[in-house]
Design a protein around this motif. Structure first.
Motif, PDB file in Angstrom:
ATOM      1  N   GLY A 172      38.424  43.425  32.163  1.00 21.07           N
ATOM      2  CA  GLY A 172      39.057  43.765  33.673  1.00 21.07           C
ATOM      3  C   GLY A 172      39.139  42.796  34.484  1.00 21.07           C
ATOM      4  O   GLY A 172      38.688  42.176  34.644  1.00 21.07           O
ATOM      5  N   VAL A 173      40.367  43.407  35.463  1.00 22.51           N
ATOM      6  CA  VAL A 173      40.135  42.881  36.069  1.00 22.51           C
ATOM      7  C   VAL A 173      38.969  42.379  38.082  1.00 22.51           C
ATOM      8  O   VAL A 173      38.023  43.326  37.733  1.00 22.51           O
ATOM      9  CB  VAL A 173      41.281  43.665  37.799  1.00 22.51           C
ATOM     10  N   ASN A 174      39.016  41.650  37.758  1.00 19.25           N
ATOM     11  CA  ASN A 174      37.636  41.368  38.593  1.00 19.25           C
ATOM     12  C   ASN A 174      36.198  41.083  37.573  1.00 19.25           C
ATOM     13  O   ASN A 174      35.078  40.738  38.485  1.00 19.25           O
ATOM     14  CB  ASN A 174      37.074  41.880  39.858  1.00 19.25           C
ATOM     15  N   ASN A 175      36.413  41.089  36.603  1.00 20.25           N
ATOM     16  CA  ASN A 175      34.649  40.456  35.712  1.00 20.25           C
ATOM     17  C   ASN A 175      34.821  39.018  35.145  1.00 20.25           C
ATOM     18  O   ASN A 175      35.779  38.429  35.264  1.00 20.25           O
ATOM     19  CB  ASN A 175      35.365  41.604  34.462  1.00 20.25           C
ATOM     20  N   PRO A 176      34.159  39.114  35.346  1.00 14.41           N
ATOM     21  CA  PRO A 176      34.099  37.003  34.760  1.00 14.41           C
ATOM     22  C   PRO A 176      34.275  37.172  33.534  1.00 14.41           C
ATOM     23  O   PRO A 176      33.922  37.650  32.342  1.00 14.41           O
ATOM     24  CB  PRO A 176      32.393  36.865  35.576  1.00 14.41           C
TER      25      PRO A 176
END
Length: 148
Positions: A28-32
């Motif tokens: 998901g968005v903002n996950n590394p």
């Protein structure tokens, strides 16, 4: 004329980071991107985060290969400075060949980080995504090289 001692320069810091297996969760968005293996070098890695020591300038480079559940899938990644909470450098654009848009694929994320003010912690993060269901370990890596 007297002799004087000259300090040897510090060795250059560097690292190559990989995935130990395909990443299929945390997309998901903002996950590394979950780099969890140091393939070589002197830099450390912990919780998908690379620590850059103080007093140096680093070049960060990463590329990754995504798989998608839809031909209209896409993913963007960029380097993230965890200390400042900001995305840095230029991001990547990853799309499958069957994507119906006019976008071009550019799967390289790049940044320059100056740590003269203090050590920095960085991650490669996903900053936009649609229909991604995996990151291939075999075709994904990050390199961090001290350049000055």
């Amino acid at each position: 004329m007297g002799l004087r001692a000259v300090a040897q320069p510090l060795p250059r810091q560097w690292g190559v980071f990989r995935l130990s297996a395909d990443q299929t969760v945390g997309l998901g968005v903002n996950n590394p991107i979950r780099f969890n293996t140091v393939s070589g070098g002197t830099l450390s890695l912990s919780n998908y985060t690379i620590t850059l020591p103080k007093g140096r300038i680093f070049r960060l480079f990463a590329t990754q290969s995504f798989s998608y559940s839809s031909s209209s899938g896409s993913a963007q990644t960029a380097w993230f400075n965890a200390g400042t909470g900001q995305y840095i450098g230029s991001g990547s654009q990853n799309i499958p060949p069957t994507n119906p848009t006019n976008w071009s694929d550019q799967p390289i994320s790049h940044a320059i980080v100056d740590t003269s003010a203090g050590a920095a912690t960085v991650q490669l993060r996903i900053n936009a995504v649609a229909y991604a269901n995996g990151v291939f370990a075999a075709y994904s890596f990050a390199e961090v090289m001290e350049i000055a």
